[in-house]
Design an enzyme around this catalytic site. Structure first.
Site, PDB file in Angstrom:
ATOM      1  N   ARG A  29       2.773   6.103  -7.626  1.00 34.52           N
ATOM      2  CA  ARG A  29       2.384   4.725  -7.941  1.00 34.52           C
ATOM      3  C   ARG A  29       3.355   3.736  -7.310  1.00 34.52           C
ATOM      4  O   ARG A  29       4.579   3.948  -7.336  1.00 34.52           O
ATOM      5  CB  ARG A  29       2.358   4.511  -9.460  1.00 34.52           C
ATOM      6  CG  ARG A  29       1.263   5.266 -10.141  1.00 34.52           C
ATOM      7  CD  ARG A  29       1.119   4.866 -11.599  1.00 34.52           C
ATOM      8  NE  ARG A  29       0.364   5.866 -12.311  1.00 34.52           N
ATOM      9  CZ  ARG A  29      -0.967   6.013 -12.265  1.00 34.52           C
ATOM     10  NH1 ARG A  29      -1.676   5.187 -11.509  1.00 34.52           N
ATOM     11  NH2 ARG A  29      -1.561   6.969 -12.936  1.00 34.52           N
ATOM     12  N   ASP A  30       2.795   2.645  -6.771  1.00 36.17           N
ATOM     13  CA  ASP A  30       3.613   1.572  -6.219  1.00 36.17           C
ATOM     14  C   ASP A  30       4.406   0.909  -7.354  1.00 36.17           C
ATOM     15  O   ASP A  30       3.879   0.662  -8.442  1.00 36.17           O
ATOM     16  CB  ASP A  30       2.715   0.534  -5.527  1.00 36.17           C
ATOM     17  CG  ASP A  30       3.498  -0.385  -4.616  1.00 36.17           C
ATOM     18  OD1 ASP A  30       3.312  -0.298  -3.394  1.00 36.17           O
ATOM     19  OD2 ASP A  30       4.312  -1.189  -5.134  1.00 36.17           O
ATOM     20  N   ILE A  31       5.648   0.610  -7.086  1.00 39.66           N
ATOM     21  CA  ILE A  31       6.524   0.046  -8.120  1.00 39.66           C
ATOM     22  C   ILE A  31       6.118  -1.394  -8.473  1.00 39.66           C
ATOM     23  O   ILE A  31       6.400  -1.865  -9.571  1.00 39.66           O
ATOM     24  CB  ILE A  31       7.995   0.138  -7.655  1.00 39.66           C
ATOM     25  CG1 ILE A  31       8.937   0.119  -8.843  1.00 39.66           C
ATOM     26  CG2 ILE A  31       8.348  -0.953  -6.660  1.00 39.66           C
ATOM     27  CD1 ILE A  31      10.351   0.573  -8.504  1.00 39.66           C
ATOM     28  N   VAL A  97       8.587  -0.988   4.134  1.00 38.90           N
ATOM     29  CA  VAL A  97       9.228   0.330   4.093  1.00 38.90           C
ATOM     30  C   VAL A  97       8.783   1.088   5.348  1.00 38.90           C
ATOM     31  O   VAL A  97       7.580   1.328   5.551  1.00 38.90           O
ATOM     32  CB  VAL A  97       8.846   1.117   2.821  1.00 38.90           C
ATOM     33  CG1 VAL A  97       9.489   2.500   2.845  1.00 38.90           C
ATOM     34  CG2 VAL A  97       9.264   0.353   1.560  1.00 38.90           C
ATOM     35  N   HIS A 101       2.932   5.078   5.409  1.00 35.64           N
ATOM     36  CA  HIS A 101       2.285   5.256   4.112  1.00 35.64           C
ATOM     37  C   HIS A 101       0.960   4.523   4.082  1.00 35.64           C
ATOM     38  O   HIS A 101       0.761   3.531   4.787  1.00 35.64           O
ATOM     39  CB  HIS A 101       3.185   4.761   2.968  1.00 35.64           C
ATOM     40  CG  HIS A 101       3.631   3.350   3.117  1.00 35.64           C
ATOM     41  ND1 HIS A 101       4.669   2.975   3.948  1.00 35.64           N
ATOM     42  CD2 HIS A 101       3.186   2.197   2.558  1.00 35.64           C
ATOM     43  CE1 HIS A 101       4.844   1.674   3.878  1.00 35.64           C
ATOM     44  NE2 HIS A 101       3.940   1.175   3.051  1.00 35.64           N
ATOM     45  N   HIS A 103      -1.731   2.648   1.481  1.00 34.82           N
ATOM     46  CA  HIS A 103      -1.945   2.062   0.152  1.00 34.82           C
ATOM     47  C   HIS A 103      -3.372   2.362  -0.297  1.00 34.82           C
ATOM     48  O   HIS A 103      -4.324   2.083   0.452  1.00 34.82           O
ATOM     49  CB  HIS A 103      -1.802   0.541   0.196  1.00 34.82           C
ATOM     50  CG  HIS A 103      -0.447   0.025   0.551  1.00 34.82           C
ATOM     51  ND1 HIS A 103       0.394  -0.541  -0.380  1.00 34.82           N
ATOM     52  CD2 HIS A 103       0.218  -0.024   1.731  1.00 34.82           C
ATOM     53  CE1 HIS A 103       1.515  -0.932   0.213  1.00 34.82           C
ATOM     54  NE2 HIS A 103       1.429  -0.624   1.495  1.00 34.82           N
TER      55      HIS A 103
HETATM   56  P1  5GP Z   1       4.628  -1.914   2.778  1.00 33.34           P
HETATM   57  O1  5GP Z   1       4.857  -3.383   2.489  1.00 33.34           O
HETATM   58  O2  5GP Z   1       5.759  -1.330   3.592  1.00 33.34           O
HETATM   59  O3  5GP Z   1       3.280  -1.622   3.365  1.00 33.34           O
HETATM   60  O4  5GP Z   1       4.596  -1.204   1.378  1.00 33.34           O
HETATM   61  C1  5GP Z   1       5.737  -0.768   0.729  1.00 33.34           C
HETATM   62  C2  5GP Z   1       5.386  -0.660  -0.723  1.00 33.34           C
HETATM   63  O5  5GP Z   1       6.377   0.132  -1.349  1.00 33.34           O
HETATM   64  C3  5GP Z   1       5.335  -1.990  -1.463  1.00 33.34           C
HETATM   65  O6  5GP Z   1       4.045  -2.190  -2.008  1.00 33.34           O
HETATM   66  C4  5GP Z   1       6.416  -1.848  -2.542  1.00 33.34           C
HETATM   67  O7  5GP Z   1       6.038  -2.418  -3.770  1.00 33.34           O
HETATM   68  C5  5GP Z   1       6.581  -0.345  -2.645  1.00 33.34           C
HETATM   69  N1  5GP Z   1       7.910   0.084  -3.032  1.00 33.34           N
HETATM   70  C6  5GP Z   1       9.098  -0.411  -2.588  1.00 33.34           C
HETATM   71  N2  5GP Z   1      10.127   0.254  -3.136  1.00 33.34           N
HETATM   72  C7  5GP Z   1       9.580   1.192  -3.966  1.00 33.34           C
HETATM   73  C8  5GP Z   1      10.160   2.188  -4.820  1.00 33.34           C
HETATM   74  O8  5GP Z   1      11.367   2.358  -4.926  1.00 33.34           O
HETATM   75  N3  5GP Z   1       9.273   2.967  -5.502  1.00 33.34           N
HETATM   76  C9  5GP Z   1       7.914   2.805  -5.395  1.00 33.34           C
HETATM   77  N4  5GP Z   1       7.139   3.629  -6.119  1.00 33.34           N
HETATM   78  N5  5GP Z   1       7.355   1.882  -4.598  1.00 33.34           N
HETATM   79  C10 5GP Z   1       8.176   1.081  -3.887  1.00 33.34           C
END
Ligand code: 5GP
Length: 115
Positions: A29-31, A97, A101, A103
């Site tokens: 799950r996303d945080i 990140v 990945h 979503h």
């Molecule tokens: P991006 O913006 O790179 O596509 O998505 C990165 C996602 O990782 C974001 O939606 C963010 O909320 C999530 N995220 C960042 N740090 C953590 C973490 O430590 N644990 C979890 N479960 N999600 C994270």
């Protein structure tokens, strides 16, 4: 490549709410969930920073990210209602990140427009 948060989650060095796992994919799950269901699907064995770093050899792995999301949606019972899969890439894509990945967003009607 420096370690990311997701490298550490995959190695179980950081906690995460893991909801799906198979031989190649881990999902948690996303945080900061944007929707009632917001799950991130990542490859376990190979750390690719962005979609730009994937080659033709990675096509099966990239496909498996999508198929794992669909399998999870079916298992959880919202596949027919629907969901959205998103891969953000680099600055303009909003990637934060740098570990490939996908979503999976679900649990409510998504806006028709992406922004
Ligand atoms: P991006 O913006 O790179 O596509 O998505 C990165 C996602 O990782 C974001 O939606 C963010 O909320 C999530 N995220 C960042 N740090 C953590 C973490 O430590 N644990 C979890 N479960 N999600 C994270």
């Amino acid at each position: 490549m420096p370690d990311t948060i997701f490298d550490k989650i995959v190695r179980r060095e950081l906690p995460a709410d893991i909801v799906y796992e198979d031989d190649e994919i881990l999902a948690f799950r996303d945080i900061h969930p944007q929707t009632p269901v917001h799950v991130l699907f990542v490859p376990k064995q190979k750390s690719l920073p962005t979609l730009n770093d994937c080659s033709a050899a990675d096509a099966p792995l990239v496909g498996k990210l999508l198929l794992a999301a669909a399998a999870y949606a079916k298992r959880e019972g919202f596949a027919d209602a629907g969901y959205r899969c998103v891969v953000n890439c680099n600055r303009d894509g909003g990637q934060t990140v740098f570990y490939l990945h996908l979503h999976l967003l679900a649990g409510r009607q998504m806006p028709e427009r992406m922004s």
